[in-house]
Each structure stands twice: as structure tokens, then as C-alpha cells.
Design an enzyme around this catalytic site. Structure first.
Site, PDB file in Angstrom:
ATOM      1  N   HIS A  20      60.291  43.582  46.107  1.00  0.00           N
ATOM      2  CA  HIS A  20      59.834  42.505  45.237  1.00  0.00           C
ATOM      3  C   HIS A  20      58.811  41.640  45.963  1.00  0.00           C
ATOM      4  O   HIS A  20      59.037  41.212  47.077  1.00  0.00           O
ATOM      5  CB  HIS A  20      61.035  41.672  44.781  1.00  0.00           C
ATOM      6  CG  HIS A  20      60.713  40.677  43.742  1.00  0.00           C
ATOM      7  ND1 HIS A  20      61.335  39.469  43.673  1.00  0.00           N
ATOM      8  CD2 HIS A  20      59.833  40.710  42.705  1.00  0.00           C
ATOM      9  CE1 HIS A  20      60.857  38.786  42.652  1.00  0.00           C
ATOM     10  NE2 HIS A  20      59.943  39.532  42.047  1.00  0.00           N
ATOM     11  N   HIS A  95      36.364  36.769  44.143  1.00  0.00           N
ATOM     12  CA  HIS A  95      36.312  38.021  44.894  1.00  0.00           C
ATOM     13  C   HIS A  95      36.690  37.774  46.358  1.00  0.00           C
ATOM     14  O   HIS A  95      37.360  38.601  46.980  1.00  0.00           O
ATOM     15  CB  HIS A  95      34.924  38.645  44.783  1.00  0.00           C
ATOM     16  CG  HIS A  95      34.824  40.013  45.366  1.00  0.00           C
ATOM     17  ND1 HIS A  95      35.592  41.070  44.956  1.00  0.00           N
ATOM     18  CD2 HIS A  95      34.028  40.506  46.353  1.00  0.00           C
ATOM     19  CE1 HIS A  95      35.288  42.145  45.651  1.00  0.00           C
ATOM     20  NE2 HIS A  95      34.345  41.831  46.515  1.00  0.00           N
ATOM     21  N   TYR A 117      33.167  45.048  41.523  1.00  0.00           N
ATOM     22  CA  TYR A 117      34.422  44.299  41.311  1.00  0.00           C
ATOM     23  C   TYR A 117      35.546  45.128  40.678  1.00  0.00           C
ATOM     24  O   TYR A 117      36.432  44.580  40.033  1.00  0.00           O
ATOM     25  CB  TYR A 117      34.161  43.030  40.487  1.00  0.00           C
ATOM     26  CG  TYR A 117      33.050  42.203  41.063  1.00  0.00           C
ATOM     27  CD1 TYR A 117      33.212  41.555  42.276  1.00  0.00           C
ATOM     28  CD2 TYR A 117      31.825  42.101  40.416  1.00  0.00           C
ATOM     29  CE1 TYR A 117      32.178  40.814  42.830  1.00  0.00           C
ATOM     30  CE2 TYR A 117      30.786  41.355  40.959  1.00  0.00           C
ATOM     31  CZ  TYR A 117      30.972  40.715  42.168  1.00  0.00           C
ATOM     32  OH  TYR A 117      29.952  39.979  42.714  1.00  0.00           O
ATOM     33  N   ALA A 118      35.530  46.431  40.880  1.00  0.00           N
ATOM     34  CA  ALA A 118      36.597  47.299  40.366  1.00  0.00           C
ATOM     35  C   ALA A 118      37.724  47.340  41.397  1.00  0.00           C
ATOM     36  O   ALA A 118      37.929  48.339  42.087  1.00  0.00           O
ATOM     37  CB  ALA A 118      36.049  48.692  40.062  1.00  0.00           C
TER      38      ALA A 118
END
Length: 128
Positions: A20, A95, A117-118
Site C-alpha cells: 500500500h 512535470h 509528457y506520456a
């Protein structure tokens, strides 16, 4: 041999070790890989495999409680943004913040994606 889910042995083993709130990054071929963060590099030519293909496959096998994408994607890559948001809810960060978060990742999966920005940071959730 696995019958369902992620068949890449390195990714499957890594995902099985997540707890988690651990962070998983799926990045394009230009995302810097921080020193000391494990990286599984799936790229084999420009554009392959695509960011969206890898994201979809990971989400079939990974419980994400949160996702973070760069706000710059809105102007720089709206087509990928739209397809990411069709798969899950994501919060926007800069970013630069995304690159900082990647330093805390348990794993980075590098794709061959060559569009701006992928990248995405996924925070591991629980299945109960």
C-alpha cells in the site's frame, strides 16, 4: 506458465512485491531514470511499446488508489491525456514534481513512447 494477467516475469514479480502506497512510474523513453530506482525497459524502437498499451496492461493487474500526470500534458499531448483519463482519475502535478516523485518509486517501467509528457505515477492501493 501464467495463464492470465501480466506475463512479463520482471513486471509480474515486481507488482507482486508492491505494498500500500508504493509508487510505480510508467514513463516515455525520455523520462530520466533516477539513480538507484529499478527500471524495466520495454522499449525496442521509437514508439514501441506505446505508453497507453503498457498502462492498460498494468492497470489490468495493479490496484492503483491514485494517479498523477503532468499538467503540461493538457497542452503538450491532449490525445494521450484524454485516453489516460478514460481509464482512471488522475491528479495533475508539474512535470518537475513528477520527476521528483519518480525518485521515490519502487519501480519505473520505461516504454518506447516518444510523445511529450506520456508519464504517470501510480500509487498502489489495496484490493480489500
Amino acid at each position: 506458465m501464467k495463464k492470465l494477467g501480466m506475463i512479463n516475469r520482471d513486471i509480474a514479480a515486481s507488482l507482486a512485491s508492491f505494498g500500500h502506497t508504493d509508487l510505480l512510474v510508467i514513463g516515455d523513453c525520455g523520462l530520466p531514470i533516477p539513480k538507484g530506482v529499478p527500471c524495466i525497459d520495454l522499449s525496442y524502437r521509437i514508439g514501441e511499446p506505446s505508453f497507453l498499451t503498457v498502462l492498460e496492461a498494468v492497470l489490468e493487474d495493479f490496484q492503483a488508489e491514485a494517479a498523477f500526470i503532468a499538467r503540461e500534458i493538457t497542452e503538450g499531448n491532449p490525445e494521450v491525456e484524454k485516453k489516460v483519463l478514460a481509464q482512471l482519475k488522475a491528479d495533475y502535478i508539474s512535470h518537475e514534481e513528477l520527476k521528483e516523485q519518480s525518485k521515490q518509486a519502487k519501480l519505473i517501467i520505461r516504454t518506447g513512447e516518444a510523445t511529450p509528457y506520456a508519464n504517470i505515477v501510480l500509487r498502489s492501493g489495496v484490493i480489500f
